[in-house]
Design a protein around this motif. Structure first.
Motif, PDB file in Angstrom:
ATOM      1  N   GLN A 104       0.774  -1.393   0.286  1.00  0.00           N
ATOM      2  CA  GLN A 104       0.052   0.037   0.128  1.00  0.00           C
ATOM      3  C   GLN A 104       0.309   1.438   0.133  1.00  0.00           C
ATOM      4  N   LEU A 105       2.590   1.435   0.217  1.00  0.00           N
ATOM      5  CA  LEU A 105       3.092   2.940  -0.326  1.00  0.00           C
ATOM      6  C   LEU A 105       2.623   3.270  -1.029  1.00  0.00           C
ATOM      7  N   GLU A 106       2.885   2.306  -2.472  1.00  0.00           N
ATOM      8  CA  GLU A 106       2.319   3.763  -3.696  1.00  0.00           C
ATOM      9  C   GLU A 106       1.157   4.055  -3.119  1.00  0.00           C
ATOM     10  N   GLN A 107      -0.076   3.162  -3.268  1.00  0.00           N
ATOM     11  CA  GLN A 107      -1.076   4.195  -2.986  1.00  0.00           C
ATOM     12  C   GLN A 107      -0.870   4.894  -2.089  1.00  0.00           C
ATOM     13  N   ARG A 108      -0.332   4.888  -0.808  1.00  0.00           N
ATOM     14  CA  ARG A 108      -0.519   5.980  -0.237  1.00  0.00           C
ATOM     15  C   ARG A 108       0.583   7.342  -0.979  1.00  0.00           C
ATOM     16  N   GLN A 109       1.654   7.249  -1.465  1.00  0.00           N
ATOM     17  CA  GLN A 109       2.479   7.722  -2.011  1.00  0.00           C
ATOM     18  C   GLN A 109       1.157   8.594  -3.029  1.00  0.00           C
ATOM     19  N   GLN A 110       0.338   7.521  -3.948  1.00  0.00           N
ATOM     20  CA  GLN A 110      -0.474   8.254  -4.598  1.00  0.00           C
ATOM     21  C   GLN A 110      -1.796   9.861  -4.009  1.00  0.00           C
ATOM     22  N   LEU A 111      -1.910   8.687  -3.685  1.00  0.00           N
ATOM     23  CA  LEU A 111      -2.866   9.769  -2.100  1.00  0.00           C
ATOM     24  C   LEU A 111      -2.880  10.562  -2.008  1.00  0.00           C
ATOM     25  N   LEU A 112      -1.472  11.010  -1.119  1.00  0.00           N
ATOM     26  CA  LEU A 112      -0.183  11.875  -0.982  1.00  0.00           C
ATOM     27  C   LEU A 112      -0.376  13.181  -1.797  1.00  0.00           C
ATOM     28  N   SER A 113      -0.095  12.626  -3.442  1.00  0.00           N
ATOM     29  CA  SER A 113       0.636  12.810  -4.538  1.00  0.00           C
ATOM     30  C   SER A 113      -0.820  14.202  -5.309  1.00  0.00           C
ATOM     31  N   GLY A 114      -1.867  13.136  -4.792  1.00  0.00           N
ATOM     32  CA  GLY A 114      -3.599  14.001  -5.493  1.00  0.00           C
ATOM     33  C   GLY A 114      -3.551  14.889  -4.674  1.00  0.00           C
ATOM     34  N   THR A 115      -3.245  13.586  -3.727  1.00  0.00           N
ATOM     35  CA  THR A 115      -4.190  15.544  -2.158  1.00  0.00           C
ATOM     36  C   THR A 115      -3.018  16.733  -2.540  1.00  0.00           C
ATOM     37  N   ASP A 116      -2.007  17.002  -2.809  1.00  0.00           N
ATOM     38  CA  ASP A 116      -1.017  17.768  -3.220  1.00  0.00           C
ATOM     39  C   ASP A 116      -0.922  18.726  -3.817  1.00  0.00           C
ATOM     40  N   ARG A 117      -1.427  17.399  -5.515  1.00  0.00           N
ATOM     41  CA  ARG A 117      -1.912  18.532  -6.785  1.00  0.00           C
ATOM     42  C   ARG A 117      -3.467  19.248  -6.361  1.00  0.00           C
ATOM     43  N   LEU A 118      -4.619  18.722  -5.793  1.00  0.00           N
ATOM     44  CA  LEU A 118      -5.911  19.308  -5.009  1.00  0.00           C
ATOM     45  C   LEU A 118      -5.639  20.516  -4.996  1.00  0.00           C
ATOM     46  N   ASP A 119      -4.693  20.698  -3.406  1.00  0.00           N
ATOM     47  CA  ASP A 119      -4.352  21.582  -2.743  1.00  0.00           C
ATOM     48  C   ASP A 119      -3.789  23.106  -3.840  1.00  0.00           C
ATOM     49  N   ARG A 120      -3.033  22.654  -4.346  1.00  0.00           N
ATOM     50  CA  ARG A 120      -2.185  22.913  -5.968  1.00  0.00           C
ATOM     51  C   ARG A 120      -3.737  23.876  -6.642  1.00  0.00           C
ATOM     52  N   SER A 121      -4.173  22.772  -7.068  1.00  0.00           N
ATOM     53  CA  SER A 121      -5.991  23.481  -8.096  1.00  0.00           C
ATOM     54  C   SER A 121      -6.347  24.100  -7.378  1.00  0.00           C
ATOM     55  N   SER A 122      -6.651  23.616  -5.846  1.00  0.00           N
ATOM     56  CA  SER A 122      -7.504  24.868  -4.937  1.00  0.00           C
ATOM     57  C   SER A 122      -6.805  26.333  -4.963  1.00  0.00           C
ATOM     58  N   GLY A 123      -5.764  26.057  -4.310  1.00  0.00           N
ATOM     59  CA  GLY A 123      -5.094  27.527  -4.898  1.00  0.00           C
ATOM     60  C   GLY A 123      -5.372  28.135  -5.762  1.00  0.00           C
ATOM     61  N   ARG A 124      -4.483  27.254  -7.074  1.00  0.00           N
ATOM     62  CA  ARG A 124      -5.141  28.079  -8.476  1.00  0.00           C
ATOM     63  C   ARG A 124      -6.187  28.953  -8.431  1.00  0.00           C
ATOM     64  N   LEU A 125      -7.630  28.383  -7.869  1.00  0.00           N
ATOM     65  CA  LEU A 125      -8.588  28.284  -8.029  1.00  0.00           C
ATOM     66  C   LEU A 125      -9.083  29.524  -7.773  1.00  0.00           C
ATOM     67  N   ARG A 126      -8.434  29.622  -6.171  1.00  0.00           N
ATOM     68  CA  ARG A 126      -8.885  30.627  -5.338  1.00  0.00           C
ATOM     69  C   ARG A 126      -8.081  32.056  -5.921  1.00  0.00           C
ATOM     70  N   GLU A 127      -7.299  31.804  -6.258  1.00  0.00           N
ATOM     71  CA  GLU A 127      -6.706  33.162  -7.066  1.00  0.00           C
ATOM     72  C   GLU A 127      -7.154  33.902  -8.134  1.00  0.00           C
ATOM     73  N   SER A 128      -7.644  32.235  -8.815  1.00  0.00           N
ATOM     74  CA  SER A 128      -8.115  32.580 -10.314  1.00  0.00           C
ATOM     75  C   SER A 128      -9.508  33.266  -9.889  1.00  0.00           C
ATOM     76  N   GLN A 129     -10.063  33.069  -8.942  1.00  0.00           N
ATOM     77  CA  GLN A 129     -12.027  33.291  -8.332  1.00  0.00           C
ATOM     78  C   GLN A 129     -11.300  34.533  -7.807  1.00  0.00           C
ATOM     79  N   ARG A 130     -10.146  35.195  -7.076  1.00  0.00           N
ATOM     80  CA  ARG A 130      -9.723  36.340  -6.205  1.00  0.00           C
ATOM     81  C   ARG A 130      -9.433  36.811  -8.035  1.00  0.00           C
ATOM     82  N   ILE A 131      -8.411  37.508  -8.702  1.00  0.00           N
ATOM     83  CA  ILE A 131      -8.512  37.445 -10.047  1.00  0.00           C
ATOM     84  C   ILE A 131      -9.959  37.932 -10.735  1.00  0.00           C
ATOM     85  N   ALA A 132     -11.063  37.685 -10.571  1.00  0.00           N
ATOM     86  CA  ALA A 132     -11.903  37.969 -11.715  1.00  0.00           C
ATOM     87  C   ALA A 132     -12.739  38.344 -10.689  1.00  0.00           C
ATOM     88  N   LEU A 133     -12.688  38.734  -9.528  1.00  0.00           N
ATOM     89  CA  LEU A 133     -13.410  39.490  -8.568  1.00  0.00           C
ATOM     90  C   LEU A 133     -12.533  41.020  -8.841  1.00  0.00           C
TER      91      LEU A 133
END
Length: 162
Positions: A58-87
């Motif tokens: 399950q190490l690979e699965q955990r690493q995939q989950l962690l990298s997915g979470t990191d990508r999701l956090d980065r994407s959320s940050g970009r979405l928040r930044e895009s929303q701020r710019i749009a406002l």
């Protein structure tokens, strides 16, 4: 240690053998205890966790989950930044529209003033033309009167000398 034990004198061998047996029993007891703990860990966690990361299923699965979470956090940050710019862009657009509305009103008022002043200019031109015509008429009339007076003076002078 076993090789050293055979080369020792006989009187020391008994003591060393006793110590050696005690150490062997202690090592066996520790091995049994370790084996028991490994069995307890296996019973508790199953195959989920192992000491060997290469065999961890399950190490690979955990690493995939962690990298997915990191990508999701980065994407959320970009979405928040895009929303701020749009406002911010929306606010700028709103301010620009308000400025344009004010400028439109100013242009319409200026246009009305320009049309009004054009009307005044037309009236002034008509008045000036009328005044120029009157002046020309007055000049002609004045010249005619002067001519008539000069002719009369000449006629009076000629009639006196005749």
């Amino acid at each position: 240690m076993r090789l050293e034990k055979s080369s020792l004198p006989q009187n020391l061998k008994v003591k060393i053998n006793q110590r050696f047996r005690n150490y062997e029993t202690d090592v066996d007891a520790a091995k049994r205890k370790l084996k028991g703990m490994q069995d307890d860990r296996s019973a508790l966690f199953g195959k989920r966790y192992t000491d060997d990361p290469a065999r961890d299923d399950q190490l690979e699965q955990r690493q995939q989950l962690l990298s997915g979470t990191d990508r999701l956090d980065r994407s959320s940050g970009r979405l928040r930044e895009s929303q701020r710019i749009a406002l911010e862009t929306e606010d700028i657009g709103r301010n620009t529209l308000a400025d344009l509305a004010g400028q439109r009103e100013t242009i319409q008022n200026t246009r009305g003033t320009l049309l009004e002043s054009e009307g005044y200019t037309d009236r002034s031109n008509k008045t000036l033309r009328s005044m120029a015509r009157r002046m020309a008429t007055n000049k002609i009339v004045t010249i005619a009167i002067i001519t008539v007076l000069v002719l009369l003076i000449i006629a009076v002078i000629v009639s006196k000398f005749r």
